[in-house]
Design a protein around this motif. Structure first.
Motif, PDB file in Angstrom:
ATOM      1  N   VAL A  54       0.845  -1.204   0.000  1.00 15.39           N
ATOM      2  CA  VAL A  54       0.000   0.000   0.000  1.00 15.39           C
ATOM      3  C   VAL A  54       0.884   1.259   0.000  1.00 15.39           C
ATOM      4  O   VAL A  54       2.034   1.209   0.445  1.00 15.39           O
ATOM      5  N   LEU A  55       0.316   2.364  -0.492  1.00 15.81           N
ATOM      6  CA  LEU A  55       1.007   3.668  -0.459  1.00 15.81           C
ATOM      7  C   LEU A  55      -0.035   4.775  -0.331  1.00 15.81           C
ATOM      8  O   LEU A  55      -1.084   4.699  -0.988  1.00 15.81           O
ATOM      9  N   PRO A  56       0.255   5.817   0.462  1.00 13.30           N
ATOM     10  CA  PRO A  56      -0.671   6.957   0.509  1.00 13.30           C
ATOM     11  C   PRO A  56      -0.565   7.781  -0.775  1.00 13.30           C
ATOM     12  O   PRO A  56       0.515   7.866  -1.369  1.00 13.30           O
ATOM     13  N   VAL A  57      -1.683   8.373  -1.181  1.00 13.82           N
ATOM     14  CA  VAL A  57      -1.678   9.290  -2.332  1.00 13.82           C
ATOM     15  C   VAL A  57      -2.540  10.507  -1.985  1.00 13.82           C
ATOM     16  O   VAL A  57      -3.388  10.443  -1.095  1.00 13.82           O
ATOM     17  N   ASN A  58      -2.285  11.596  -2.721  1.00 11.54           N
ATOM     18  CA  ASN A  58      -3.008  12.839  -2.419  1.00 11.54           C
ATOM     19  C   ASN A  58      -4.295  12.917  -3.256  1.00 11.54           C
ATOM     20  O   ASN A  58      -4.455  13.783  -4.112  1.00 11.54           O
ATOM     21  N   GLY A  59      -5.191  11.964  -3.003  1.00  7.62           N
ATOM     22  CA  GLY A  59      -6.407  11.821  -3.803  1.00  7.62           C
ATOM     23  C   GLY A  59      -6.133  10.888  -4.957  1.00  7.62           C
ATOM     24  O   GLY A  59      -4.974  10.693  -5.373  1.00  7.62           O
ATOM     25  N   SER A  60      -7.190  10.288  -5.502  1.00  3.11           N
ATOM     26  CA  SER A  60      -6.932   9.309  -6.561  1.00  3.11           C
ATOM     27  C   SER A  60      -6.606   9.968  -7.890  1.00  3.11           C
ATOM     28  O   SER A  60      -5.977   9.362  -8.752  1.00  3.11           O
ATOM     29  N   ARG A  61      -7.001  11.234  -8.067  1.00  3.30           N
ATOM     30  CA  ARG A  61      -6.741  11.899  -9.340  1.00  3.30           C
ATOM     31  C   ARG A  61      -5.241  11.959  -9.656  1.00  3.30           C
ATOM     32  O   ARG A  61      -4.805  11.521 -10.727  1.00  3.30           O
ATOM     33  N   GLU A  62      -4.465  12.484  -8.726  1.00  5.09           N
ATOM     34  CA  GLU A  62      -3.021  12.558  -8.997  1.00  5.09           C
ATOM     35  C   GLU A  62      -2.406  11.170  -9.104  1.00  5.09           C
ATOM     36  O   GLU A  62      -1.456  10.957  -9.863  1.00  5.09           O
ATOM     37  N   ALA A  63      -2.970  10.221  -8.363  1.00  3.98           N
ATOM     38  CA  ALA A  63      -2.401   8.868  -8.382  1.00  3.98           C
ATOM     39  C   ALA A  63      -2.674   8.172  -9.717  1.00  3.98           C
ATOM     40  O   ALA A  63      -1.816   7.459 -10.244  1.00  3.98           O
ATOM     41  N   LEU A  64      -3.862   8.383 -10.271  1.00  6.61           N
ATOM     42  CA  LEU A  64      -4.181   7.807 -11.585  1.00  6.61           C
ATOM     43  C   LEU A  64      -3.200   8.345 -12.622  1.00  6.61           C
ATOM     44  O   LEU A  64      -2.667   7.612 -13.452  1.00  6.61           O
ATOM     45  N   PHE A  65      -2.961   9.651 -12.528  1.00  6.79           N
ATOM     46  CA  PHE A  65      -2.051  10.297 -13.470  1.00  6.79           C
ATOM     47  C   PHE A  65      -0.621   9.772 -13.287  1.00  6.79           C
ATOM     48  O   PHE A  65       0.043   9.357 -14.238  1.00  6.79           O
TER      49      PHE A  65
END
Ligand code: PLP
Length: 401
Positions: free
Chosen positions: A92-103
């Motif tokens: 697992v990893l934290p992300v700053n919302g899924s939008r930036e992570a998808l990108f």
């Protein structure tokens, strides 16, 4: 300048602004927007309190991987929600919302030297397309089929496209269709991934807003049920924005294949996308509580139960599996003109809906969003039912005029 930037399409809301330019909505009605999919239910107080209690964390640089307590809040939730036991250290990893992570995921997994293709459902969340284009890939749009509960028609993808595919975006529950992908579709996609080696990005940010008894099947859950316990080539993206009504917190996580997570962590370290410790503290509180999620879901259920039956007699619409959207076909008298429908509705009744064609691309002369509108039921129930009544009047008055 990066020449790939020129390939990006205008965002749907930019196109909506242009569509409404010069239109003065009727002054007889207050404005109601069903356009933007931004959660509007209040943020739970305990999440704000956890944020306020952690301001001390602003004084330190956070680790990109997040601390163990944060990662355990993700794996704990995955255990309770899907009965999955993931390793907090590697999966697992934290992300700053899924939008930036998808990108960012597309930038991590796509090898631009091999004429890559990235598959996206059609209609779709526009970030998939931008992520594909800026990674140097060619997007390929796979239509969703209304007659099969908007299932994505993976069988329509030609063999030569599969052979070049490096990444497949799955959106389940779907935006805008609200459809949940069933296990047999996952099985098909996993078999294709095994054959062609592509990564599956499972965008699951609407997973907690659902209308059937059974909670939506998750991608990781599907993999585990099919015996794929290493989640090979699969990354699921989950977000607090809709689940916990914190779209401004910018908090989510990714989970799945440990090898991809490792490369993603490397990418993110250079990209500089660590989650603030303050946000992390609020996120831990949110992931560890389920009562507010049950309450939030109950609000959406009551709202959809009030609004959907009002619209069913006049639009081609029904209760979706999940998400907070109604994805409706405009009446036959509009001859598929979703933009004209949206503009006239705005002009006459001051209700904003999004033309479906803005959420899809033309492929071989067909736009699978054409003739549809997306309504985000994010405002409170009285406002949404008022909007539905206006839509009914709008349609009936036109038919009788
Ligand atoms: C399908 C889909 N994925 C991802 C997102 C991004 O959500 P967030 O970045 O807030 O997690 C949205 C937001 O509307 C969405 O509709």
């Amino acid at each position: 300048m990066n020449p790939l930037l020129a390939k990006l399409q205008p965002y749907p809301f930019e196109r909506l602004r242009q569509l409404f330019a010069g239109v003065t909505p009727s002054a007889d009605f207050s404005p109601i927007s069903l356009g933007i999919g931004e959660p509007k239910h209040p943020t739970p107080a305990f999440i704000k309190e956890a944020l306020a209690a952690s301001l001390g964390a602003l004084a330190v640089y956070p680790a990109t991987a997040g601390d163990l307590k944060l990662r355990q809040s993700f794996t704990g939730w995955l255990q309770r929600r899907y009965a999955l036991a993931l390793d907090p250290a590697t999966q697992v990893l934290p992300v700053n919302g899924s939008r930036e992570a998808l990108f960012a995921l597309a930038q991590t997994v796509v090898d631009a030297t091999k004429a890559p293709v990235v598959l996206s459902p059609n209609p779709f969340y526009q970030i998939y397309e931008g992520a594909a284009l800026l990674s140097g890939a060619e997007p390929y749009y796979v239509p969703s089929v209304p007659a099969r509960n908007f299932a994505v028609d993976w069988d329509s993808v030609p063999a030569e496209v599969w052979a070049r595919t490096q990444l497949v975006f799955v959106c389940s529950p779907g935006n805008p269709t609200g459809a949940v992908m069933p296990l047999d579709e996952w099985q098909k996609l996993f078999a294709l991934s095994d054959r062609h080696g592509f990564v599956i990005a499972a965008d699951e940010c609407y997973s907690e807003i659902y209308f059937r008894d059974e909670a939506p099947l998750g991608g990781l859950e599907a993999a585990a049920r099919l015996g794929r316990h290493d989640f090979r080539n699969l990354i699921a993206l989950t977000s607090l924005s809709k689940r916990s009504n914190v779209p401004g917190l910018r908090s989510g996580f990714v989970a799945g294949d440990a090898a991809i997570i490792k490369s993603f962590l490397l990418y993110r370290t250079y990209h500089g996308s660590a989650m603030s410790g303050t946000v992390a503290a609020a996120s831990i509180a949110a992931w560890n509580d389920e009562a507010h999620v049950v309450e939030n879901r109950a609000q959406y259920r009551a709202k959809f139960a009030a609004v959907t039956p009002l619209l069913e007699p006049v639009l081609d619409v029904r209760l979706p599996d999940a998400s907070f959207y109604l994805w409706a076909g405009v009446p036959a008298s509009w001859q598929g003109d979703d933009q004209g429908f949206a503009r006239a509705l705005y002009a006459q009744y001051n209700v904003t809906v999004l033309p479906g064609s803005y959420l899809a691309r033309d492929v071989a002369g067909t736009n699978p969003g054409r003739g549809r509108i997306r309504m985000a039921l994010v405002a409170d129930t009285p406002e949404c039912t008022e909007a539905a009544r206006r839509i009914v009047n709008f349609i009936q008055n036109r038919v009788h005029s």
